[in-house]
Design a protein around this motif. Structure first.
Motif, PDB file in Angstrom:
ATOM      1  N   PRO A 123       0.751  -1.196   0.081  1.00  0.00           N
ATOM      2  CA  PRO A 123       0.030   0.030  -0.003  1.00  0.00           C
ATOM      3  C   PRO A 123       0.849   1.247   0.065  1.00  0.00           C
ATOM      4  O   PRO A 123       1.874   1.368   0.939  1.00  0.00           O
ATOM      5  N   SER A 125       0.133   3.977   0.858  1.00  0.00           N
ATOM      6  CA  SER A 125       0.060   5.028   2.292  1.00  0.00           C
ATOM      7  C   SER A 125       1.149   4.355   3.458  1.00  0.00           C
ATOM      8  O   SER A 125       1.707   5.265   3.853  1.00  0.00           O
ATOM      9  N   LEU A 126       1.318   2.911   3.215  1.00  0.00           N
ATOM     10  CA  LEU A 126       2.205   2.392   4.357  1.00  0.00           C
ATOM     11  C   LEU A 126       3.615   2.782   3.983  1.00  0.00           C
ATOM     12  O   LEU A 126       4.595   3.001   4.527  1.00  0.00           O
ATOM     13  N   GLU A 344      -5.589   8.678   2.539  1.00  0.00           N
ATOM     14  CA  GLU A 344      -6.913   7.917   2.567  1.00  0.00           C
ATOM     15  C   GLU A 344      -7.572   7.823   3.778  1.00  0.00           C
ATOM     16  O   GLU A 344      -6.520   7.141   4.612  1.00  0.00           O
ATOM     17  N   GLU A 346      -9.270   5.753   5.064  1.00  0.00           N
ATOM     18  CA  GLU A 346      -9.537   4.128   5.786  1.00  0.00           C
ATOM     19  C   GLU A 346      -8.078   3.791   5.981  1.00  0.00           C
ATOM     20  O   GLU A 346      -7.862   2.802   6.880  1.00  0.00           O
ATOM     21  N   ASP A 347      -7.085   4.106   5.314  1.00  0.00           N
ATOM     22  CA  ASP A 347      -5.739   3.680   5.789  1.00  0.00           C
ATOM     23  C   ASP A 347      -5.037   4.352   6.578  1.00  0.00           C
ATOM     24  O   ASP A 347      -3.686   4.224   6.972  1.00  0.00           O
ATOM     25  N   TYR A 381      -3.149  -2.862   8.614  1.00  0.00           N
ATOM     26  CA  TYR A 381      -3.762  -2.844   7.176  1.00  0.00           C
ATOM     27  C   TYR A 381      -4.553  -4.112   7.111  1.00  0.00           C
ATOM     28  O   TYR A 381      -5.635  -4.142   6.704  1.00  0.00           O
ATOM     29  N   THR A 384      -7.850  -4.397   9.220  1.00  0.00           N
ATOM     30  CA  THR A 384      -8.794  -3.746   8.837  1.00  0.00           C
ATOM     31  C   THR A 384      -9.520  -4.344   7.668  1.00  0.00           C
ATOM     32  O   THR A 384     -10.943  -4.120   7.659  1.00  0.00           O
ATOM     33  N   ARG A 385      -8.753  -4.752   6.674  1.00  0.00           N
ATOM     34  CA  ARG A 385      -9.433  -5.276   5.509  1.00  0.00           C
ATOM     35  C   ARG A 385     -10.195  -6.401   5.882  1.00  0.00           C
ATOM     36  O   ARG A 385     -11.290  -6.504   5.437  1.00  0.00           O
TER      37      ARG A 385
END
Length: 390
Positions: A123, A125-126, A344, A346-347, A381, A384-385
């Motif tokens: 991801p 974001s990570l 984002e 969510e992330d 992550y 969460t998914r």
């Protein structure tokens, strides 16, 4: 005209500017990174030389081969990662082993498509949160420099801020010039010797260890690919060029592998300076802009031959001032990484966990914080998914 068909002074000027900005804005980060993981002064100078020669020769080779303005740079985020990792068991030889593994991984990412897809699947974001965590220590350095020596640090920061206000590209070089002036006026400089003009490559016999693989090689590979190689292709695409990425990645990995035994950590596609060579300022005709990358590469080679003198000067200076300039140079990449990490909703929490763990400097089982930060972020992550599918 022959070999010089298409050459123009406009492209040559853009190439020279790209080389000056690329080298001056971050060579201090490279030296600090090599010094932090246990390189001697001679080994750090050798590493700087190896990186400069590798990115210069790689840029010339790829630009001639593709007739595209392919700019190469050293991995500045990778150097910052080294500075936050610290010495390894096994010393600098273990770090060199990790550099070589990283080079092999970059080659494989270009030649073996599944590996490239796996890297792209991390991801964004990570990856950006990990990069921001790595850069945070450097970005705090200007503040710490003010606390340690305000009369020396404040003029440097002021020069950077004023030039940044009007011409952002020149802000860090201006700060570097002021730093040199401050040091010359206020410090006893080391005696200059003609031997500094002679390139001195230092061959380091690599050692390989699991801790170095996990703590340096893998994080270095990820930040180099995610924050340099992939954006480098995006810059070329944005300017109308559509190269096949795989061969470019493989070439940068090969030159990284060649530089590693002499202390170089990694070279990659340039992103920021690539815009100088690939954009319309290099030449109105896109087919003639590759000359800018050729000239840039030639000057990187020249800077590499001067690396012994540059490193001898920089490593003898007050560390906090050099760190301050490095921190100013990395404020822009830090802001971009943090913005992308938190973009984002969510992330956001996994990204924050990645950032916090990475910035903590945690070292566990001989492995640095960048790996643990990414691992913690990936775990949250995935959770969460997974929860989202219940």
């Amino acid at each position: 005209m022959g070999r010089f068909a298409g050459f123009s002074m406009q492209a040559a000027s853009a190439g020279l500017l790209a080389a000056l900005v690329g080298f001056a804005s971050s060579f201090a980060v490279v030296l600090q990174g090599l010094d932090a993981i246990g390189a001697s002064r001679a080994e750090a100078a050798s590493g700087l030389m190896a990186l400069s020669l590798a990115m210069g020769l790689c840029g010339v080779f790829l630009s001639l081969k593709t007739k595209l303005p392919v700019s190469i740079a050293w991995s500045t985020p990778g150097a910052a990662l080294l500075a936050t990792t610290g010495p390894l068991a096994g010393g600098f030889a273990a770090a060199v082993g990790a550099f070589m593994i990283c080079g092999v991984l970059i080659v494989l990412s270009g030649l073996w498509k599944p590996l490239g897809r796996w890297v792209a699947a991390i991801p964004a974001s990570l990856a950006n949160a990990m990069l921001a965590g790595v850069l945070l220590t450097f970005c705090l350095a200007p503040v710490q420099a003010v606390a340690e020596g305000p009369e020396l640090a404040l003029p440097i920061i002021l020069a950077w801020a004023l030039v940044w206000r009007f011409k952002r590209l020149y802000a860090v070089p201006a700060a570097l010039v002021v730093t040199i002036a401050v040091i010359v006026l206020t410090n006893d400089l080391p005696p200059f010797e003609s031997a500094y003009l002679i390139p001195r490559p230092v061959l380091v016999i690599p050692e390989f260890s699991l801790a170095a693989l996990i703590g340096i090689a893998l994080p270095l590979f990820i930040v180099t690919m995610a924050s340099q190689n992939i954006p480098g292709v995006a810059v070329l695409n944005a300017n109308g060029y559509r190269p096949t990425p795989g061969p470019l990645f493989a070439a940068t990995g090969l030159f990284s592998l060649l530089a590693a035994p002499f202390g170089g950590h990694a070279v990659n596609l340039a992103a920021i300076t690539a815009a100088l060579c690939a954009g319309p300022d290099a030449h109105p005709d896109p087919q003639r802009r590759y000359w800018a990358a050729l000239v840039s590469g030639a000057f990187y080679v020249l800077f590499g031959l001067m690396a012994a003198a540059i490193a001898a000067f920089v490593l003898a200076l007050p560390t906090y001032l050099i760190m301050a300039v490095a921190g100013l140079a990395l404020l822009g990449p830090f802001a971009a990484a943090l913005t992308d990490a938190l973009g984002e909703a969510e992330d956001r929490l996994p990204a924050v966990v990645t950032f916090v763990v990475t910035a903590s400097g945690l070292s566990f089982l001989g492995v640095g914080s960048a790996f643990w930060g990414l691992l913690a972020g990936l775990a949250l992550y995935a959770l969460t998914r997974w929860r989202g599918r219940l």
